[in-house]
Design an enzyme around this catalytic site. Sequence first.
Site: not given
Length: 395
Positions: A151, A245, A278
């Site tokens: 990721r 991220k 989320e």
Amino acid sequence: MDTLAAILSPKIGNISRRPIQTGGENCSLKKYLPHLHLKGRAGLAEIRCAIGDSSPREAMAVDLCTNAPGYSVSLLSTSEVLDRLNENQWNRQSKQQFLAMYSSIFGGITTDPAVMVIPMDDHMVHRGHGVFDTATVVDGFLYELDSHLERFLRSAKMARITLPFDLPIMRAILIQTVSASKCRNGSLRYWLSSGPGDFLLSPSCRENPSLYAVVIQDQSLPNYGGVKVVTSTTQIKSPQFATMKSVNYLPNVLSKMEAEDQGAFASIWLDDEGFVAEGPNMNVAFITEGKVLLMPRFDKILSGCTAKRILVLAERLVKDGRLNGIKVGNVAVEEGKAASEMMLIGSGTLVRPVIQWDEQLIGNGEGGPIASALLDLLLDDMKNSPTSIRIPVPY
């Protein structure tokens, strides 16, 4: 409102130890000038502002300069800076201990928290052009390091940050940093930045990416008790940025603070269609009345490594009959609040039951058996999964 710099900059004199003419005997601002003679602790710096007329705007500017008469800023030597950095660490009150840091800037690892710093001209600092990720250290193993690294590289590609090293070298650096820390239970955080060099907006004129990593040991006791959440009014990030991220966590911070202001643990974001998205740094999952594990789709939110691992581990509960199925899809707010169980999932949170969302109790308001079972499965996985999931650290 005009800034002080904008008011003074056209008229400011050179920084010098020499006297500067004030622009005429009748300048009404001459009375302010003595207050502008600032000397550092070593007595080496003196700044004099010379203004050529007495306009009200400039008088206001000088008045702003003199609001703290007698205050002076120290001009420090390198050794004094290091002393103060050490003093700052000594006086720091936190349950987190920083055990080791790697920096590609100095090309190695340090275990001195006082020098775990990054340059101000790094574009991650002044432009937010950086990405990061984590991994948990459990009993001397790095849990799910490779899935987090995958990721990490995906985020770097989305942020158009080139890699300073290839993947095997970065992986080795991270493992060696944990080894140097001697930490057997804690967390590893690592950042990839477009790098230092200037204060411009784009780093495109430079190919100077930087890699940082820090090993953190948290002295707080784990808490898996039920929590309250609220619906966030802070704007959720667009899918382009929510799925990456990056270090741009201001919306996440404000969402978390919003929850804390209301006595809640976290805020829950809704996406642009009104579906459950989320939390500020964790995924959300539900157990329906039909005993189905339901989790929001990952196409508009961060793809949580722990959440995805939970989806795999939950298959065991399907096999033994405690769950009737697993589903990833859109979750309406009404459906979520009507669930028999709700939980927050993340590498820091692990699995934490939600007992209340806004004014609505979830289930019986006490947490539920599936959240507890998933937590047990995850804790066991962190300690006993194969080496494809847990990477041994050579201390």
